[in-house]
Design a protein around this motif. Structure first.
Motif, PDB file in Angstrom:
ATOM      1  N   VAL A  24      41.362  33.966  46.504  1.00 34.60           N
ATOM      2  CA  VAL A  24      42.677  33.611  47.060  1.00 34.60           C
ATOM      3  C   VAL A  24      42.580  33.260  48.540  1.00 34.60           C
ATOM      4  CG1 VAL A  24      45.024  34.421  47.480  1.00 34.60           C
ATOM      5  CG2 VAL A  24      43.866  35.027  45.343  1.00 34.60           C
ATOM      6  N   ALA A  37      44.173  41.565  37.259  1.00 32.82           N
ATOM      7  CA  ALA A  37      43.746  40.734  38.384  1.00 32.82           C
ATOM      8  C   ALA A  37      43.775  39.259  38.012  1.00 32.82           C
ATOM      9  CB  ALA A  37      42.342  41.140  38.830  1.00 32.82           C
ATOM     10  N   ILE A  49      37.611  43.001  41.173  1.00 34.91           N
ATOM     11  CA  ILE A  49      38.979  42.987  41.709  1.00 34.91           C
ATOM     12  C   ILE A  49      38.988  42.395  43.117  1.00 34.91           C
ATOM     13  CG2 ILE A  49      40.865  44.470  42.507  1.00 34.91           C
ATOM     14  CD1 ILE A  49      40.174  46.339  40.136  1.00 34.91           C
ATOM     15  N   LEU A  59      44.442  47.277  42.797  1.00 37.11           N
ATOM     16  CA  LEU A  59      45.264  46.244  42.175  1.00 37.11           C
ATOM     17  C   LEU A  59      46.699  46.272  42.705  1.00 37.11           C
ATOM     18  CD1 LEU A  59      43.958  46.553  38.516  1.00 37.11           C
ATOM     19  CD2 LEU A  59      43.774  44.511  39.945  1.00 37.11           C
ATOM     20  N   THR A  97      47.143  37.442  38.261  1.00 40.74           N
ATOM     21  CA  THR A  97      47.656  37.079  39.581  1.00 40.74           C
ATOM     22  C   THR A  97      47.115  35.740  40.079  1.00 40.74           C
ATOM     23  OG1 THR A  97      45.872  38.253  40.754  1.00 40.74           O
ATOM     24  CG2 THR A  97      47.839  39.526  40.178  1.00 40.74           C
ATOM     25  N   LEU A  98      46.114  35.178  39.398  1.00 32.56           N
ATOM     26  CA  LEU A  98      45.539  33.903  39.832  1.00 32.56           C
ATOM     27  C   LEU A  98      46.439  32.740  39.404  1.00 32.56           C
ATOM     28  CD1 LEU A  98      41.774  34.531  38.923  1.00 32.56           C
ATOM     29  CD2 LEU A  98      42.805  34.534  41.212  1.00 32.56           C
ATOM     30  N   THR A 117      52.932  43.485  37.410  1.00 32.22           N
ATOM     31  CA  THR A 117      52.162  42.345  36.906  1.00 32.22           C
ATOM     32  C   THR A 117      52.871  41.627  35.771  1.00 32.22           C
ATOM     33  OG1 THR A 117      50.118  43.517  37.479  1.00 32.22           O
ATOM     34  CG2 THR A 117      49.920  41.591  36.050  1.00 32.22           C
ATOM     35  N   ARG A 127      40.985  38.991  43.743  1.00 32.33           N
ATOM     36  CA  ARG A 127      42.215  39.139  44.520  1.00 32.33           C
ATOM     37  C   ARG A 127      42.055  38.733  45.980  1.00 32.33           C
ATOM     38  NH1 ARG A 127      45.197  43.876  45.086  1.00 32.33           N
ATOM     39  NH2 ARG A 127      46.930  42.433  45.339  1.00 32.33           N
ATOM     40  N   HIS A 128      40.839  38.800  46.508  1.00 32.60           N
ATOM     41  CA  HIS A 128      40.656  38.469  47.924  1.00 32.60           C
ATOM     42  C   HIS A 128      39.893  37.166  48.117  1.00 32.60           C
ATOM     43  CE1 HIS A 128      40.166  39.044  52.222  1.00 32.60           C
ATOM     44  NE2 HIS A 128      38.868  38.799  52.074  1.00 32.60           N
ATOM     45  N   ALA A 184      45.828  42.292  49.364  1.00 34.61           N
ATOM     46  CA  ALA A 184      44.408  41.938  49.476  1.00 34.61           C
ATOM     47  C   ALA A 184      44.197  40.778  50.437  1.00 34.61           C
ATOM     48  CB  ALA A 184      43.858  41.592  48.085  1.00 34.61           C
TER      49      ALA A 184
END
Length: 362
Positions: free
Chosen positions: A169, A323, A161, A123, A326-327, A80, A165-166, A127
């Motif tokens: 996205v 998390a 999460i 994580l 990652t956006l 990360t 993440r799913h 995902a």
């Protein structure tokens, strides 16, 4: 600071193995011998490999879980943020926090770390498909079977999460929405079953006799003194918590101070949230942090292990931060400065605090 943290880890472990493992040991003895039972999954797994449970297994199993979780978190941090010099202060304020691995070492054998470990796995895993949602549901089921309080402790963080993440996205469609709703319903039903139908159906004396038959050293009957928790109704837990509330509330200033010591971390986390490129993502993250915090507030009202709850709340914030990172972001957030004097002082204070505790601070 990293070297000092390693020394503190070792010191806390050496201190921990001198303490009687009352609650962790009895959790290794309880299984599904008398039917469906709350808090019995770990003991049931242990019973598959051994009919007699030695006390040292608490520390061996807990230590192995701790090491695996530490390794997973370091891998997550490397992926990360990176393990370069500019992100070392962030590593100090997370992995080196008294809320995190030092307190997991102090609570060695307790069930908290399993929630953290499974959340870290989510994580690290891709995902992209509905399989991720279903895997998160499976992890949640496992956690509720380990201990039903995970529904408030780590399951909300797992949900966050999955959402970040799913769903944020990949988007929401009929398949992943229906899968998510079905999974949530199944986990909720399991919690109700564990909370209200998972009590021991036999007299306590018979239950204790069975546990004693599984002990490698049956003479250490004092380790079974917590057998009553498989008979204690929710109303009794509430009464006990509120009876202790006046004295336990005295620890709140210390908890507030411990949270303040992580100010550079919270400032960086807030910067990550502000930097999100999509305003909708920002609102979802803030709502998610609020929901997770409300879950811990409910735990404060029900069960009085306040030091553990505060520590795990902080760990959940650390994991959600990964998390959020990652956006999509509209700008780069400067890392925590290692040259700032105030940050350095706070980093050393955080490093030198060996743990937070179980009920009261320290």
């Amino acid at each position: 600071m990293l070297a000092v943290n390693v020394a503190v880890f070792a010191g806390v472990f050496l201190h921990k193995i001198t303490l009687p493992p009352y609650v962790p040991y009895i959790h290794l003895l309880v299984d599904y011998h008398f039917g469906f039972t709350k808090r019995a999954l770990i003991g049931a797994i242990v019973s598959l490999f051994s009919s007699r449970v030695p006390v040292w297994l608490v520390f061996a199993l807990g230590g192995a879980t701790w090491l695996i979780t530490l390794g997973l978190f370091v891998q997550l941090f490397r992926r990360t943020f990176g393990l370069d010099d500019e992100h070392m202060p962030l590593l100090i304020f997370t992995a080196g926090s008294p809320f995190f691995f030092k307190n997991f070492m102090h609570t060695l054998g307790h069930f908290d770390i399993y929630g953290c470990s499974l959340a870290v796995c989510l994580l690290l895993l891709p995902a992209r498909s509905i399989a991720f949602v279903l895997l998160a549901a499976l992890f949640s089921v496992i956690l509720v079977l380990i201990h039903h309080i995970h529904l408030l402790m780590y399951v909300p963080t797992i949900v966050v999460i999955v959402v970040l993440r799913h769903y944020l996205v990949q988007g929401a469609n009929r398949l992943n929405l229906s899968g998510g709703v079905a999974a949530a319903a199944a986990v909720g039903a399991l919690f109700v079953a564990a909370q209200f139908y998972g009590s021991m159906p036999v007299p306590e004396a018979q239950f204790v006799n069975y546990l004693q038959s599984r002990m490698a050293d049956p003479s250490r009957s004092n380790l079974l003194s917590f057998s009553y928790i498989w008979y204690q109704p929710l109303a009794k837990e509430l009464r006990d918590t509120w009876m202790r509330m006046p004295s336990n509330l005295l620890g709140i200033p210390m908890f507030a101070l411990l949270i303040f010591l992580h100010a550079p971390l919270w400032k960086y986390f807030a910067g990550l949230i502000r930097s999100l490129a999509v305003d909708w993502h920002r609102r979802v993250v803030i709502s998610a942090l609020t929901a997770v915090s409300l879950g811990y507030f409910v735990m404060f009202v029900i069960v009085f292990d306040y030091s553990r709850w505060i520590s795990n709340w902080a760990v959940c914030m650390f994991l959600i931060m990964h998390a959020v990172k990652t956006l999509p972001a509209s700008q780069t957030v400067p890392p925590i400065s290692g040259d700032d004097r105030k940050t350095t002082v706070l980093g050393w204070v955080v490093t030198l605090i060996p743990r937070v505790g179980i009920v009261r601070p320290f």
